[in-house]
Design an enzyme around this catalytic site. Structure first.
Site, PDB file in Angstrom:
ATOM      1  N   MET A 110     -53.254 -12.958 -24.064  1.00 32.17           N
ATOM      2  CA  MET A 110     -53.403 -12.629 -22.640  1.00 32.17           C
ATOM      3  C   MET A 110     -54.803 -12.894 -22.111  1.00 32.17           C
ATOM      4  SD  MET A 110     -51.349  -9.046 -22.480  1.00 32.17           S
ATOM      5  CE  MET A 110     -52.159  -8.220 -23.822  1.00 32.17           C
ATOM      6  N   ASP A 137     -37.796  -9.979 -20.510  1.00 30.85           N
ATOM      7  CA  ASP A 137     -39.075 -10.278 -19.865  1.00 30.85           C
ATOM      8  C   ASP A 137     -39.218 -11.757 -19.541  1.00 30.85           C
ATOM      9  OD1 ASP A 137     -40.100  -7.803 -20.116  1.00 30.85           O
ATOM     10  OD2 ASP A 137     -41.117  -8.180 -22.025  1.00 30.85           O
ATOM     11  N   ALA A 193     -46.597 -14.148 -31.238  1.00 30.01           N
ATOM     12  CA  ALA A 193     -47.145 -15.429 -30.778  1.00 30.01           C
ATOM     13  C   ALA A 193     -48.168 -15.990 -31.766  1.00 30.01           C
ATOM     14  CB  ALA A 193     -47.769 -15.257 -29.404  1.00 30.01           C
ATOM     15  N   LYS A 199     -42.599  -9.416 -15.397  1.00 36.66           N
ATOM     16  CA  LYS A 199     -43.653  -9.081 -14.433  1.00 36.66           C
ATOM     17  C   LYS A 199     -44.093 -10.286 -13.632  1.00 36.66           C
ATOM     18  CE  LYS A 199     -44.975  -5.113 -16.958  1.00 36.66           C
ATOM     19  NZ  LYS A 199     -44.432  -5.252 -18.296  1.00 36.66           N
ATOM     20  N   ASP A 227     -43.295 -10.082 -30.867  1.00 39.15           N
ATOM     21  CA  ASP A 227     -42.954  -8.847 -31.565  1.00 39.15           C
ATOM     22  C   ASP A 227     -43.151  -7.679 -30.593  1.00 39.15           C
ATOM     23  OD1 ASP A 227     -42.739  -7.474 -34.455  1.00 39.15           O
ATOM     24  OD2 ASP A 227     -44.109  -6.337 -33.185  1.00 39.15           O
TER      25      ASP A 227
HETATM   26  N1  SAH Z   1     -45.401  -9.168 -27.866  1.00 34.71           N
HETATM   27  C1  SAH Z   1     -45.871 -10.518 -27.709  1.00 34.71           C
HETATM   28  C2  SAH Z   1     -47.173 -10.601 -26.933  1.00 34.71           C
HETATM   29  C3  SAH Z   1     -47.072 -10.145 -25.519  1.00 34.71           C
HETATM   30  S1  SAH Z   1     -48.582 -10.334 -24.672  1.00 34.71           S
HETATM   31  C4  SAH Z   1     -46.021 -11.164 -29.078  1.00 34.71           C
HETATM   32  O1  SAH Z   1     -45.945 -10.482 -30.098  1.00 34.71           O
HETATM   33  O2  SAH Z   1     -46.192 -12.387 -29.126  1.00 34.71           O
HETATM   34  C5  SAH Z   1     -48.357 -11.874 -23.903  1.00 34.71           C
HETATM   35  C6  SAH Z   1     -49.320 -12.891 -24.469  1.00 34.71           C
HETATM   36  O3  SAH Z   1     -48.813 -13.397 -25.688  1.00 34.71           O
HETATM   37  C7  SAH Z   1     -49.464 -14.115 -23.603  1.00 34.71           C
HETATM   38  O4  SAH Z   1     -50.379 -13.914 -22.541  1.00 34.71           O
HETATM   39  C8  SAH Z   1     -49.989 -15.115 -24.579  1.00 34.71           C
HETATM   40  O5  SAH Z   1     -51.343 -14.920 -24.852  1.00 34.71           O
HETATM   41  C9  SAH Z   1     -49.221 -14.744 -25.831  1.00 34.71           C
HETATM   42  N2  SAH Z   1     -48.016 -15.570 -25.996  1.00 34.71           N
HETATM   43  C10 SAH Z   1     -46.731 -15.163 -26.005  1.00 34.71           C
HETATM   44  N3  SAH Z   1     -45.907 -16.207 -26.222  1.00 34.71           N
HETATM   45  C11 SAH Z   1     -46.678 -17.288 -26.371  1.00 34.71           C
HETATM   46  C12 SAH Z   1     -46.416 -18.654 -26.614  1.00 34.71           C
HETATM   47  N4  SAH Z   1     -45.162 -19.117 -26.776  1.00 34.71           N
HETATM   48  N5  SAH Z   1     -47.460 -19.492 -26.710  1.00 34.71           N
HETATM   49  C13 SAH Z   1     -48.731 -19.055 -26.563  1.00 34.71           C
HETATM   50  N6  SAH Z   1     -49.031 -17.775 -26.322  1.00 34.71           N
HETATM   51  C14 SAH Z   1     -48.020 -16.896 -26.238  1.00 34.71           C
END
Ligand code: SAH
Length: 469
Positions: free
Chosen positions: A389, A254, A338, A276, A309
Site C-alpha cells: 500500500m 473486495d 501479495a 473501497k 491473505d
Molecule cells: N491482504 C492482502 C494485502 C492487502 S493491502 C495480501 O495479503 O496480499 C493491499 C496492498 O497489497 C496493495 O496496495 C498492494 O501493495 C498489495 N497487493 C495486493 N495484491 C497485489 C498484486 N497482485 N500485485 C502487487 N501488489 C499487490
C-alpha cells in the site's frame, strides 16, 4: 454394468494369492491394510514379498499351482502369475468352487476387480471402470482426492456415533434426512474440517436438541468463511477456498479480488461488492463487519473474500472480532499474500543465503500525510523489505530510507498487478525510484521490494505477462 460395487466386510476374508511378482506385492500390501489374511503360492517371489506376507501372519509356499485343492479354506483368490493359461485355470477352478476371484489384466476371466480407492476410513470411495483402464481410475482418484477433505473420515465417525440417538429422537425418515443434510453440509461439518472437533460435537448435540422442537429452528445460524483469495492468479487459490466458495450462499468481495477468482464462484451465489475503490459503492469497515453478521444471522453461508491473505494488512482480524462477539461461527482460510505471489512471479526470492536472512512486511500507507515507521529498524543489512500500500508514499519512503543510512544504490523493485497477465516488474535503485514512478505511471495494486535479493530478478525471472511480450 458388469461390475457392481459391493463393500465387503474384509475381516471375514481369507485370500490366496497365486503368483509372486510386483503386482502380488502391491496387492498384498493393500489387502493386509484392509485386514485381510493372505497366503501366497508362487514358483518364485519378488524381493520383499515373503516378508510382507509373513509379517502379516501369512504363509508363502514356493511351488506351482497344480490343483483346486490349494484353494480349500479360502474365499478370495487372486490369479497373478505371468502365465495367462495358469491364471485362466485358477479362475475357472475358483469360479467352479463359488469363490471370489480376480485375474490380473484380464478382468473378465475373474468375477471381481479391484478399484482405485480414496481412503477416509470409515468413509471409502472406490472407482472402477470395468477394468478398462486402471490408469484412468487412478487419474480420477487423484482429482477426487482434492475435493474430499481429509477430515471426512472424522466427520463420518462423529455422525456414526450419533446415528442411533438421532434415529430415536427423530423417528420420521424425512425429518432425519433433513436433519442429516443440515448437519453434514453446515457448521458441524465445517467445524470438523477446520479441526474444531469438540465444537463440532457440541454443535451436533445442540442441533439434535433443537431438532426436537421443530426442524425449522435448527441451524438458523449461518456461518462465515473468511477466505484469502490470493494476489490475482486464480490458480493460486487454495483447495479449501475453492470448496467453500462452491457451498457459499453469498460472497462479499473486495476490489483486490481478481476477476479470475470471481469466475470460480458459482453463478447461483449472490455477489456483494464491498470494496473501497469504486467510488459510490464503498462500504465502511464497520458496515462490512455488521453485514457479515446480518447475512450469517439470516442463516446464510457467507464467503468473505479478501485479496491475498486475510490476516496480512487485510483487516480480517477486525471482521472476525465482530463475528466472535456476536457468536457467529467462522473459519479463516489463508491465502497467498501479495509478497509471496509477487516474489515468486517476479523471480525475486524474499530471502537468500547470500543476500537476506530476514524479510519484513511493512505498510507504506500514509497517515496524516506522513509515513510513520521505525526507520532505523528498517535500514539493516541482510533484510528484505516489502512495502504494501505504499504507492503514494513511495517518494517519502525512499527519502527516509536513504536519510537513515540505506545505500542509494540498493536494488529495488516495483511489482505492479503481480501474478496477473498485467504484471509489470520495474527494477531500479533506491535513489532512482521517485523519478521512475513519475515516468512510468505505476498503477495500483503495486508492491515495493527493497533489498539485495532484487538483483536476482535478472537471472530468475520466469513468468511472462502479456505486458512483457
Ligand atoms: N491482504 C492482502 C494485502 C492487502 S493491502 C495480501 O495479503 O496480499 C493491499 C496492498 O497489497 C496493495 O496496495 C498492494 O501493495 C498489495 N497487493 C495486493 N495484491 C497485489 C498484486 N497482485 N500485485 C502487487 N501488489 C499487490
Amino acid at each position: 454394468m458388469n461390475f457392481f460395487p459391493l463393500f465387503h466386510n474384509t475381516k471375514q476374508l481369507k485370500a490366496l494369492l497365486i503368483g509372486g511378482g510386483t503386482v502380488a506385492k502391491r496387492r498384498v500390501k493393500s489387502l493386509v491394510e484392509a485386514g485381510i489374511a493372505c497366503d501366497l503360492i508362487a514358483t518364485a517371489v519378488a524381493e520383499g514379498v515373503t516378508e510382507l506376507v509373513e509379517g502379516a501372519g501369512g504363509n508363502v509356499t514356493i511351488g506351482a499351482y497344480t490343483s483346486d485343492e490349494a484353494m480349500l479354506g479360502y474365499n478370495l483368490i487372486l490369479a497373478l502369475t505371468d502365465n495367462r493359461s495358469v491364471n485362466h485355470q485358477v479362475a475357472t477352478d475358483a469360479k467352479a468352487m463359488g469363490l471370489l476371484v480376480n485375474v490380473a489384466d484380464f478382468p473378465d476371466d475373474g468375477n471381481i476387480i479391484f478399484g482405485a480407492i480414496i481412503d477416509r476410513a470409515p468413509l471409502t470411495i472406490a472407482i472402477n471402470n470395468g477394468g478398462a483402464s486402471p490408469v484412468l481410475s487412478s487419474i480420477l482418484r487423484q482429482q477426487l482426492e482434492q475435493f474430499v477433505p481429509k477430515a471426512y473420515g472424522q466427520l463420518a465417525r462423529l455422525v456414526g456415533a450419533y446415528r442411533t440417538r438421532v434415529k430415536e429422537a427423530l423417528p420420521s425418515t424425512t425429518e432425519r434426512s433433513i436433519f442429516w443434510h443440515q448437519v453434514l453440509q453446515g457448521p458441524v461439518a465445517e467445524a470438523v474440517f477446520s479441526g474444531k472437533h469438540s465444537e463440532a460435537e457440541s454443535l451436533l448435540k445442540t442441533h439434535l436438541r433443537e431438532a426436537n422442537n421443530g426442524l425449522d429452528k435448527v441451524m438458523s445460524n449461518g456461518e462465515v468463511f473468511l477466505i484469502g483469495a490470493g494476489p490475482g492468479d486464480p490458480d493460486l487459490l487454495t483447495l479449501r477456498a475453492f470448496r467453500l466458495l462452491q457451498k457459499a450462499d453469498v460472497v462479499l468481495y473486495d476490489a483486490l479480488v481478481s476477476d479470475g477468482v470471481m469466475a470460480l464462484v458459482p453463478e447461483s451465489v449472490e455477489r456483494v461488492y464491498v470494496g473501497k475503490r469504486r467510488a459510490n459503492h464503498s462500504v465502511p469497515q464497520t458496515g462490512i463487519n455488521q453485514l457479515l453478521v446480518d447475512y450469517a444471522k439470516q442463516g446464510k453461508r457467507v464467503a468473505r473474500l479478501k485479496g491475498g491473505d486475510p490476516f496480512i494488512f487485510g483487516r480480517g482480524g477486525e471482521e472476525i472480532e465482530t463475528l466472535a462477539e456476536q457468536h457467529v461461527p467462522f473459519q479463516v482460510v489463508p491465502g497467498i499474500t501479495a509478497a509471496s505471489g509477487c516474489s515468486a512471479y517476479s523471480g525475486i526470492p524474499l530471502t537468500h543465503r547470500n543476500y537476506a536472512q530476514s524479510v519484513r512486511f511493512v505498510t507504506g500507507q500514509l497517515r496524516d500525510g506522513s509515513v510513520d515507521l521505525p526507520w532505523p529498524e528498517l535500514v539493516v543489512e541482510g533484510q528484505t523489505l516489502v512495502f504494501y500500500m505504499g504507492l503514494k508514499g513511495l517518494p517519502i519512503i525512499c527519502e527516509r530510507l536513504i536519510s537513515n543510512g540505506m545505500d542509494e544504490k540498493m536494488p529495488v523493485a516495483l511489482i505492479e498487478k503481480g501474478t496477473t497477465q498485467d504484471q509489470r516488474v520495474l527494477v531500479s535503485e533506491l535513489g532512482q525510484l521517485p523519478t521512475i514512478i513519475k515516468e512510468e505511471q505505476v498503477m495500483s495494486p503495486s508492491l515495493f521490494v527493497v533489498g539485495r535479493v532484487v538483483s536476482l530478478h535478472d537471472k530468475l525471472a520466469w513468468f511472462t505477462s502479456s505486458r512483457d511480450v
